[in-house]
Design a protein around this motif. Structure first.
Motif, PDB file in Angstrom:
ATOM      1  N   ALA A  32       0.582  -1.223  -0.152  1.00  0.00           N
ATOM      2  CA  ALA A  32      -0.091  -0.055   0.054  1.00  0.00           C
ATOM      3  C   ALA A  32       0.762   1.126   0.031  1.00  0.00           C
ATOM      4  N   PHE A  33       0.228   2.457  -0.114  1.00  0.00           N
ATOM      5  CA  PHE A  33       0.860   3.536  -0.083  1.00  0.00           C
ATOM      6  C   PHE A  33       1.930   3.857   1.173  1.00  0.00           C
ATOM      7  N   ASP A  34       1.554   3.128   2.175  1.00  0.00           N
ATOM      8  CA  ASP A  34       2.481   3.458   3.297  1.00  0.00           C
ATOM      9  C   ASP A  34       3.470   2.133   3.465  1.00  0.00           C
ATOM     10  N   GLY A  35       3.754   1.438   2.464  1.00  0.00           N
ATOM     11  CA  GLY A  35       4.523   0.318   2.495  1.00  0.00           C
ATOM     12  C   GLY A  35       4.216  -0.946   2.992  1.00  0.00           C
ATOM     13  N   SER A  36       2.928  -0.829   3.645  1.00  0.00           N
ATOM     14  CA  SER A  36       2.629  -1.954   4.243  1.00  0.00           C
ATOM     15  C   SER A  36       2.185  -3.175   3.241  1.00  0.00           C
ATOM     16  N   ALA A  37       2.319  -4.372   3.669  1.00  0.00           N
ATOM     17  CA  ALA A  37       2.035  -5.618   2.413  1.00  0.00           C
ATOM     18  C   ALA A  37       0.405  -5.698   2.696  1.00  0.00           C
TER      19      ALA A  37
END
Length: 310
Positions: A56-61
């Motif tokens: 996602a945008f925040d880097g979370s998978a």
């Protein structure tokens, strides 16, 4: 403002961003992507979610069960295709803290696209110069050789991009075409046409009934019994403009597989490159105020006087 990728440049290649519908008949993001990329193995795609490769945008998978609507954009790395090597080098002509100017060979795309990833000018140069911030400020078709400009850092990139948007840069090309009838009295010639790129079409459309939105001054350099060699000064920058303008006067560029007739795609024939060359760039540098001029070192193989051309 461009949306910044949560994933870093890897091996010279940036992550791909995909827009995901916030609603629709798909229960999960993975279900949407399986249908969107129907040509890929669906289970392999789901396994990429399991490995945390879709973020996602925040880097979370995301997981294979992430509900549709949870994210509007996702990022992932394209899996490298099996690439055919393009055995021609990019030559660096100028490099400073803000600007890189190179001589691109025929057959090499400016940026990754389709089946070309590592074999693109951008990725090769990012790796060679160890600069993940490198980005083109304009583009050349894969088939076209010659001058190509890159920004070396984001802080000053917009200033160079504005040169092209404001048409404050002089671009000069040259081309070799089959000799048209009555060529002796035709040049110099200004061609004006309405060109439009329609979605899902490879070639642009020309509408003679509409107001022209493209213009090129065509001058004669040389000619012989088989070809003419022309100098092209585009005043606009529409897609495929030079190829379309020359084809419209019966002087389609040698080895052009798009204009005037679209032909079936074939493997590259390195002995028959498109005879179109980005020859000169001139502009006032937006940072220093100095006049800049760059000239290609490449030549067109099939130009008059080239003994090895046929």
């Amino acid at each position: 403002m461009a949306m910044r990728s949560p994933l870093p440049i890897r091996d010279g290649v940036g992550a791909t961003r995909l827009h995901v519908p916030l609603s629709g008949p798909w229960p999960t993001v993975s279900a949407y992507m399986v249908e969107r990329f129907f040509h890929l193995d669906p289970e392999h795609l789901r396994e990429r979610f399991d490995r945390g490769e879709i973020v996602a945008f925040d880097g979370s998978a995301l997981t294979r069960d992430t509900a549709l609507g949870a994210e509007e954009f996702v990022w992932y790395y394209r899996e490298p295709p099996v690439e055919v090597d393009i055995p021609f080098d990019v030559e660096i002509l100028h490099q400073d803290d803000d600007l890189l100017v190179v001589d691109k060979p025929h057959f090499l795309p400016t940026t990754p696209a389709g089946k070309y990833l590592q074999n693109s000018a951008l990725v090769r140069l990012r790796r060679e110069l160890d600069n993940p911030d490198l980005a083109p400020v304009h583009r050349l078709d894969r088939a076209t050789a010659g001058l190509l400009m890159f920004s070396t850092r984001p802080q000053t990139r917009g200033a160079y991009q504005m040169l092209f948007q404001a048409r404050a840069i002089e671009k000069v090309y040259e081309a070799v075409s089959a000799r048209p009838e009555g060529w002796e009295d035709r040049f110099p010639l200004t061609v004006r046409l309405h060109i439009e790129k329609l979605r899902a079409q490879v070639c642009v459309d020309v509408d003679l009934a509409r107001e022209p939105n493209s213009e090129t001054l065509i001058e004669l350099i040389d000619a012989d019994e088989r070809v003419i060699h022309t100098l092209l000064r585009p005043h606009t920058g529409k897609m495929h403009q030079l190829r379309v303008h020359l084809a419209s006067i019966g002087a389609g560029i040698l080895h052009d597989n798009l204009y005037p007739i679209l032909t079936d795609e074939k493997p590259d024939d390195h002995e028959r490159p498109l005879q179109l060359l980005a020859r000169e760039l001139r502009f006032v540098d937006p940072l220093s105020g100095q006049q800049r001029e760059f000239v290609t070192r490449r030549t067109l193989r099939y130009a008059p006087g080239r003994a090895d051309r046929f």
